[in-house]
Enzyme design. Structure first.
Site, PDB file in Angstrom:
ATOM      1  N   LYS A  40      -3.649   3.496  -2.330  1.00 59.49           N
ATOM      2  CA  LYS A  40      -4.701   4.380  -2.628  1.00 59.49           C
ATOM      3  C   LYS A  40      -4.730   5.177  -1.663  1.00 59.49           C
ATOM      4  O   LYS A  40      -4.403   5.454  -0.563  1.00 59.49           O
ATOM      5  CB  LYS A  40      -6.094   3.395  -2.609  1.00 59.49           C
ATOM      6  CG  LYS A  40      -6.150   2.354  -1.562  1.00 59.49           C
ATOM      7  CD  LYS A  40      -7.269   1.462  -1.704  1.00 59.49           C
ATOM      8  CE  LYS A  40      -7.364   0.661  -0.624  1.00 59.49           C
ATOM      9  NZ  LYS A  40      -6.244  -0.265  -0.432  1.00 59.49           N
ATOM     10  N   MET A  90      -7.822   8.983   9.298  1.00 59.36           N
ATOM     11  CA  MET A  90      -8.304   9.387   7.670  1.00 59.36           C
ATOM     12  C   MET A  90      -9.441  10.519   7.949  1.00 59.36           C
ATOM     13  O   MET A  90     -10.502  10.715   7.254  1.00 59.36           O
ATOM     14  CB  MET A  90      -9.271   8.329   7.169  1.00 59.36           C
ATOM     15  CG  MET A  90      -8.528   7.333   6.892  1.00 59.36           C
ATOM     16  SD  MET A  90      -9.269   5.438   5.914  1.00 59.36           S
ATOM     17  CE  MET A  90      -9.719   4.893   7.536  1.00 59.36           C
ATOM     18  N   ASP A 136       1.011  -1.207   0.043  1.00 60.66           N
ATOM     19  CA  ASP A 136       0.054  -0.115   0.052  1.00 60.66           C
ATOM     20  C   ASP A 136       0.996   1.189   0.011  1.00 60.66           C
ATOM     21  O   ASP A 136       2.043   1.370   0.386  1.00 60.66           O
ATOM     22  CB  ASP A 136      -0.914  -0.081   1.305  1.00 60.66           C
ATOM     23  CG  ASP A 136      -2.166  -0.761   1.055  1.00 60.66           C
ATOM     24  OD1 ASP A 136      -2.388  -1.330  -0.062  1.00 60.66           O
ATOM     25  OD2 ASP A 136      -2.708  -1.033   2.063  1.00 60.66           O
TER      26      ASP A 136
HETATM   27  C1  LIG Z   1      -6.464   3.484   5.595  1.00 64.27           C
HETATM   28  S1  LIG Z   1      -5.994   4.122   7.233  1.00 64.27           S
HETATM   29  C2  LIG Z   1      -4.999   2.765   7.691  1.00 64.27           C
HETATM   30  C3  LIG Z   1      -4.763   2.512   9.168  1.00 64.27           C
HETATM   31  C4  LIG Z   1      -3.820   1.501   9.475  1.00 64.27           C
HETATM   32  N1  LIG Z   1      -4.207   0.194   9.022  1.00 64.27           N
HETATM   33  C5  LIG Z   1      -3.323   1.603  10.723  1.00 64.27           C
HETATM   34  O1  LIG Z   1      -3.378   0.507  11.565  1.00 64.27           O
HETATM   35  O2  LIG Z   1      -2.915   2.436  11.220  1.00 64.27           O
HETATM   36  C6  LIG Z   1      -5.140   5.298   6.905  1.00 64.27           C
HETATM   37  C7  LIG Z   1      -5.109   6.242   7.955  1.00 64.27           C
HETATM   38  O3  LIG Z   1      -4.133   5.812   8.960  1.00 64.27           O
HETATM   39  C8  LIG Z   1      -3.791   7.084   9.710  1.00 64.27           C
HETATM   40  N2  LIG Z   1      -2.218   7.075   9.516  1.00 64.27           N
HETATM   41  C9  LIG Z   1      -1.419   6.121   8.852  1.00 64.27           C
HETATM   42  N3  LIG Z   1      -0.141   6.280   8.759  1.00 64.27           N
HETATM   43  C10 LIG Z   1      -0.026   7.340   9.812  1.00 64.27           C
HETATM   44  C11 LIG Z   1       1.204   7.848  10.395  1.00 64.27           C
HETATM   45  N4  LIG Z   1       2.382   7.598  10.172  1.00 64.27           N
HETATM   46  N5  LIG Z   1       1.071   9.012  11.148  1.00 64.27           N
HETATM   47  C12 LIG Z   1      -0.145   9.515  11.439  1.00 64.27           C
HETATM   48  N6  LIG Z   1      -1.324   8.642  11.032  1.00 64.27           N
HETATM   49  C13 LIG Z   1      -1.238   7.641  10.144  1.00 64.27           C
HETATM   50  C14 LIG Z   1      -4.025   8.275   8.984  1.00 64.27           C
HETATM   51  O4  LIG Z   1      -5.149   8.827   9.588  1.00 64.27           O
HETATM   52  C15 LIG Z   1      -4.373   7.599   7.679  1.00 64.27           C
HETATM   53  O5  LIG Z   1      -5.316   8.471   6.987  1.00 64.27           O
END
Ligand SMILES: C[S@@+](CC[C@H](N)C(=O)[O-])C[C@H]1O[C@@H](n2cnc3c(N)ncnc32)[C@H](O)[C@@H]1O
Length: 267
Positions: A65, A178, A43
């Site tokens: 995505k 998100m 991803d």
């Molecule tokens: C599709 S979700 C995936 C979440 C992921 N599976 C998890 O457990 O963190 C994507 C969201 O995760 C959060 N996110 C992912 N990586 C991040 C990071 N390094 N710092 C802050 N938020 C993050 C943001 O809110 C982003 O919009």
């Protein structure tokens, strides 16, 4: 879904969490599988530093995505995993954070079960945990918060139909994934349903990565703060009394060389 005829013993799919970005936060199991499998399907949120740990000769398929802009439709991602596994490949489906927290890992596991493909889920550190520790904000604390809720700011139908009365409860921490594009509405809804407008809020952008940023405000001010500082996704939003601890526990993070602290909590 159209599935090609089976001519070999099926391979296996590993649904693996890569954590929030710092490669040292990968599990040993994730790292081992990254060395052993035949194909990597990954991803957008998997960091460059983590991809650098994959052997250079390994086949890689990017299916990243972003909200509202699906580069590879979920249906096609499912087909790719199934087709590769049915051709006997060991597939590493690498996702940001944890596969079972807003990562569509559940949907992908269902597809694999329905296609009769062996699979294994390897958990990863979810963004809420990465963001909380790197910003000095415990998600729970006996003096401030007795529960924590993870919510999404991006629903399938693009609505924001969340259980606002439950999310607005005081002495409870709310982490929104998100949610950056809808932060103004989220803050308004929480205030409308009884959460104090002065409740502290932190937005942590690219937590645990060298260019991470932390912006702190209140429900009333945070939307303006992130606009002023140009904060974009990916970011996690932490809402609740625990955010006040950032001023005290966020000191260690300030020793990290590349951290940019954009705003202090307004008194
Ligand atoms: C599709 S979700 C995936 C979440 C992921 N599976 C998890 O457990 O963190 C994507 C969201 O995760 C959060 N996110 C992912 N990586 C991040 C990071 N390094 N710092 C802050 N938020 C993050 C943001 O809110 C982003 O919009």
């Amino acid at each position: 879904m159209k599935i090609s005829p089976v001519c070999k013993k099926p391979g296996v799919v590993y649904l693996v969490g890569a954590g929030p970005g710092d490669p040292e936060l990968l599990t040993l199991k994730a790292y081992r599988l990254m060395q052993e499998v035949d194909v990597l399907v990954y991803d957008r949120l998997v960091s460059r530093e983590i991809l650098d740990l994959v052997p250079s000769g390994m086949r890689r398929i990017a299916v990243g995505k972003s909200a509202g802009h699906h580069r590879v439709p979920q249906q096609r991602i499912n087909e790719i995993m199934v087709e590769l596994a049915l051709s006997g490949k060991r597939v590493l489906r690498l996702k940001g954070g944890d596969p079972y927290v807003f990562g569509r890992g559940g949907e992908e596991a269902e597809v694999l079960v329905e296609a009769g493909i062996p699979f294994e889920v390897v958990p990863g550190i979810t963004s809420a945990s990465g963001a909380s520790s790197c910003a000095g904000i415990p998600l729970t604390h006996r003096d401030y918060s007795q529960s924590v809720t993870f919510a999404t700011g991006h629903l399938r139908d693009d609505s924001l139909n969340l259980d606002w009365p439950a999310l607005a409860r005081a002495h409870s921490t709310l982490v929104v994934y998100m949610g950056i594009g809808k932060l103004a509405t989220i803050a308004e809804k929480l205030i409308e349903h009884g959460r104090d407008a002065g409740t502290p809020v932190a937005v942590i952008h690219r937590a645990t990565q060298p260019d991470q940023m932390v912006v702190v405000g209140t429900l009333e001010t945070i939307a303006g703060e992130i606009e002023a500082h140009g904060i974009k996704a990916p970011a996690s939003i932490i809402i609740g009394e625990v955010v006040a601890l950032h001023g005290k526990l966020g000191t260690l993070e300030q020793t990290l060389p590349e951290l940019v602290e954009l705003a202090a909590l307004s008194a």
